[in-house]
Design a protein around this motif. Structure first.
Motif, PDB file in Angstrom:
ATOM      1  N   GLY A 163      19.858  63.454 -62.148  1.00 35.95           N
ATOM      2  CA  GLY A 163      19.474  64.842 -62.405  1.00 35.95           C
ATOM      3  C   GLY A 163      18.168  65.257 -61.771  1.00 35.95           C
ATOM      4  O   GLY A 163      17.874  64.933 -60.613  1.00 35.95           O
ATOM      5  N   ARG A 164      17.335  65.979 -62.533  1.00 33.27           N
ATOM      6  CA  ARG A 164      16.094  66.557 -62.032  1.00 33.27           C
ATOM      7  C   ARG A 164      15.095  65.502 -61.561  1.00 33.27           C
ATOM      8  O   ARG A 164      14.235  65.798 -60.726  1.00 33.27           O
TER       9      ARG A 164
ATOM     10  N   VAL B 233      14.808  65.280 -57.820  1.00 30.62           N
ATOM     11  CA  VAL B 233      14.257  66.356 -56.986  1.00 30.62           C
ATOM     12  C   VAL B 233      12.823  66.706 -57.340  1.00 30.62           C
ATOM     13  O   VAL B 233      12.104  67.305 -56.530  1.00 30.62           O
ATOM     14  N   THR B 234      12.383  66.374 -58.548  1.00 24.92           N
ATOM     15  CA  THR B 234      11.015  66.704 -58.951  1.00 24.92           C
ATOM     16  C   THR B 234      10.018  65.610 -58.575  1.00 24.92           C
ATOM     17  O   THR B 234       8.835  65.891 -58.383  1.00 24.92           O
TER      18      THR B 234
ATOM     19  N   ALA C 240      12.691  62.619 -53.611  1.00 23.39           N
ATOM     20  CA  ALA C 240      13.201  63.954 -53.283  1.00 23.39           C
ATOM     21  C   ALA C 240      14.155  63.937 -52.086  1.00 23.39           C
ATOM     22  O   ALA C 240      15.107  64.720 -52.028  1.00 23.39           O
TER      23      ALA C 240
ATOM     24  N   TRP D 117      18.433  62.987 -52.378  1.00 29.90           N
ATOM     25  CA  TRP D 117      19.544  63.883 -52.715  1.00 29.90           C
ATOM     26  C   TRP D 117      19.993  64.622 -51.468  1.00 29.90           C
ATOM     27  O   TRP D 117      19.226  65.361 -50.855  1.00 29.90           O
TER      28      TRP D 117
ATOM     29  N   HIS E  67      22.997  66.650 -51.079  1.00 34.61           N
ATOM     30  CA  HIS E  67      23.915  67.793 -51.164  1.00 34.61           C
ATOM     31  C   HIS E  67      23.169  69.051 -50.718  1.00 34.61           C
ATOM     32  O   HIS E  67      22.125  69.400 -51.265  1.00 34.61           O
TER      33      HIS E  67
ATOM     34  N   ARG F  72      23.418  72.543 -53.658  1.00 34.33           N
ATOM     35  CA  ARG F  72      23.062  72.563 -55.078  1.00 34.33           C
ATOM     36  C   ARG F  72      22.183  71.376 -55.434  1.00 34.33           C
ATOM     37  O   ARG F  72      22.087  70.397 -54.694  1.00 34.33           O
ATOM     38  N   GLU F  73      21.540  71.484 -56.605  1.00 39.65           N
ATOM     39  CA  GLU F  73      20.793  70.366 -57.151  1.00 39.65           C
ATOM     40  C   GLU F  73      21.755  69.445 -57.908  1.00 39.65           C
ATOM     41  O   GLU F  73      22.866  69.853 -58.266  1.00 39.65           O
ATOM     42  N   PRO F  74      21.332  68.201 -58.161  1.00 40.23           N
ATOM     43  CA  PRO F  74      22.234  67.292 -58.893  1.00 40.23           C
ATOM     44  C   PRO F  74      22.463  67.767 -60.327  1.00 40.23           C
ATOM     45  O   PRO F  74      21.573  68.361 -60.955  1.00 40.23           O
ATOM     46  N   TYR F  75      23.665  67.522 -60.810  1.00 40.69           N
ATOM     47  CA  TYR F  75      23.942  67.793 -62.224  1.00 40.69           C
ATOM     48  C   TYR F  75      23.098  66.855 -63.096  1.00 40.69           C
ATOM     49  O   TYR F  75      22.550  65.861 -62.624  1.00 40.69           O
TER      50      TYR F  75
ATOM     51  N   CYS G 193      21.946  59.997 -57.028  1.00 37.78           N
ATOM     52  CA  CYS G 193      21.641  60.536 -55.701  1.00 37.78           C
ATOM     53  C   CYS G 193      22.889  60.693 -54.843  1.00 37.78           C
ATOM     54  O   CYS G 193      22.860  61.368 -53.812  1.00 37.78           O
TER      55      CYS G 193
END
Length: 551
Positions: free
Chosen positions: A487-488, A491-492, A497, A500, A502, A505-508, A513
């Motif tokens: 998840g977050r 990306v955070t 970072a 990921w 895709h 969209r961001e990951p669910y 990853c």
């Protein structure tokens, strides 16, 4: 259980038919009547019954037979069936021989020819003998039997495997159990073949692997489909929840488990804080309820089977299994869970499985009868093991490095332990060394710097947890401790970072990853180590699988 056998033996066809008829008329409801027309045929029949492990209640043999007299038949039969009742059928002229045989051959009775009417001259005597036989008869165990050495890691592994799948089995210690020795000889095997698993049909498996046993008892170890919608790796609480929800919502679902259903929670002897079970339940019971539910809803389960590699090809996830076979799927849920950390003390590796156990309290508890056992760890699993072992052991010692259990164990367990007189807490204590020749005999404890040597029957280790993700860390981003990032977090944190990929969209929330690969349960970074939370995450993962498949 098969009906016990009544065997009648006579070389005269007319007499044999008459006794066979009369026995069937009176006893066929409770017994099976067999006949033999000679002494040698009778002994062959008895040998065959022994090999098939069928009960023989009574042998009725004529004295005068050309190849082998009745007394000799009954004498030899006693070696195979010492508890079967033995009756000699004799003419008046042979009564002296019959009387002598009562003492020399230990006959139970003799009957005169003719026995008409049977209601007076046959049935009363046989009923008395059969009642006496029934009072002392112990039916043979019907199921899987495991023959081995008590102090054998291989024997322990097979006990743990069978217990993990709730397979009822009988443990036979080769060194102390004459039945084990006789059964091994009957199967044409020796101590070198141990451990041996004897299946219900009589088949003996010498030193088998868990996979070989699994195949013979009906577990599935090969996938039946070429492509699945979702494959769940691991059958702990999170994995079984994913299987139940995936199958119930129409996804073609496969679960792969390398050991036994339930994961670490499955080894818990009593879980008392799981919602909906006010009196508690064992971890294995919870796991098998969920396992049965998933299968009923259409999930396919492979076990024991291990995934050793995951890669992505043309958008599909390809899983390589330990036997070299491959499984393709559109989505994956990683629920690999955690395993207990090993205890770094001299002797631990050498005595693992022969007195030193990681988990396995339920498997070895009965062997600790009236002995002292030690538990290392202060979490809920350790507390549940202590309560279970206290039923069998003389004394249970809980070894912890801290001052008390308050920081690591649920209050209800702390209260139960405090009220159990044969459980003792050893605070500020560590295991410095374990000692023994071929099995654990002593533990050396370090108590605030002072060494203390104590006798011990078993040491059970429940310390910490490490994620079972070694095989996937080259494909999936994990943190420094090996827990899967989702998840977050991907990306955070600037360190991850770029992992990921895709573009849209961001990951669910539970996505790793790799798009379409999700993680749930204790092996996920940030997860709460509780059964209920693992079940919740496993259920949530299927929601995100649907979203991914609908893209």
């Amino acid at each position: 259980m098969k009906k016990p056998v009544l065997l009648c033996v006579d070389d005269d066809p007319q007499v044999l038919s008459a006794i066979d008829r009369d026995l069937r008329q009176e006893f066929r409801r409770d017994y099976r009547v067999l006949r033999a027309s000679s002494g040698r045929e009778a002994l062959a029949t008895i040998q065959e019954l022994k090999e098939r492990e069928e009960p023989l209640a009574l042998i009725l043999a004529d004295q005068r037979m050309p190849d082998l007299e009745g007394v000799e038949v009954l004498t030899q039969a006693r070696q195979l069936y010492p508890d079967a009742k033995r009756v000699l059928l004799t003419a008046y002229a042979d009564t002296e021989a019959a009387i002598r045989a009562i003492n020399s051959a230990r006959l139970d009775h003799y009957l005169m020819k003719p026995w008409d009417p049977p209601q007076q001259l046959l049935y009363p005597t046989l009923h008395d003998l059969l009642r006496a036989w029934e009072m002392t008869y112990k039916p043979p165990f019907r199921g899987v039997r495991l023959i081995g050495f008590q102090w054998s890691p291989r024997s322990h592994d097979l006990k743990d495997f069978l217990a993990g799948y709730l397979i009822g089995y009988q443990w036979l210690d080769f060194e102390t159990d004459s039945e084990a020795q006789a059964l091994l000889a009957q199967k044409g095997l020796t101590a070198r073949d141990l451990p041996v698993v004897v299946l219900e049909d009589g088949t003996a498996l010498a030193n088998p692997t868990a996979t070989e046993v699994a195949t013979r008892i009906g577990l599935v170890v090969q996938a039946s489909q070429e492509l699945y919608d979702v494959v769940v790796i691991g059958a702990g609480p999170a994995g079984l929840a994913s299987a139940v929800y995936g199958a119930s919502e129409g996804l073609k679902t496969l679960v792969i488990e390398r050991q036994a259903p339930g994961g670490q929670a499955g080894t818990s002897s009593r879980i008392e804080n799981y919602l909906g079970f006010p009196t508690g339940l064992s971890g294995s019971e919870l796991a098998h309820r969920a396992w049965s539910q998933a299968v009923r809803l259409g999930a396919e389960l492979l076990a024991p089977q291990e995934v050793v590699d995951l890669c992505v090809q043309d958008g599909y996830k390809v899983l390589t299994l330990s036997d070299g076979s491959k499984v393709q799927t559109r989505a994956v849920v990683l629920t690999t869970g955690v395993s207990y950390r090993t205890l770094a003390a001299p002797g631990m590796d050498r005595l693992s499985g022969v007195g030193v156990y990681y988990g396995a309290a339920r498997t070895e508890a009965r062997t600790c009868q009236e002995q002292d056992v030690y538990i290392v760890g202060g979490g809920n699993s350790a507390g549940q093991a202590a309560m279970y072992l206290a039923t069998y052991a003389r004394r249970v010692y809980i070894v912890i490095r801290s001052a008390n259990l308050a920081a690591s164990m649920s209050a209800y367990l702390i209260e139960q332990i405090g009220q159990t007189p044969n459980i003792e807490l050893l605070p500020f204590t560590e295991v410095a060394e374990v000692c023994g020749d071929d099995h654990l005999e002593e533990v050396i404890l370090s108590r605030q710097g002072q060494l203390e040597r104590r006798p011990a029957r078993a040491l059970f280790v429940f310390i910490g947890a490490k994620p079972s993700t070694e095989w996937v860390c080259n494909t999936i981003v994990c943190d420094a401790k090996g827990f899967v990032l989702t998840g977050r977090d991907l990306v955070t944190d600037p360190r991850y970072a770029t992992s990921w990929k895709h573009p849209r969209r961001e990951p669910y929330l539970l996505e790793t990853c790799v798009p379409g690969v999700f993680a749930a349960g204790d092996s996920r970074a940030g997860a709460m180590a509780r059964v209920a939370s693992a079940v919740g995450e496993g259920s949530m993962a299927i929601k995100f699988v649907h979203q991914y498949l609908d893209e």
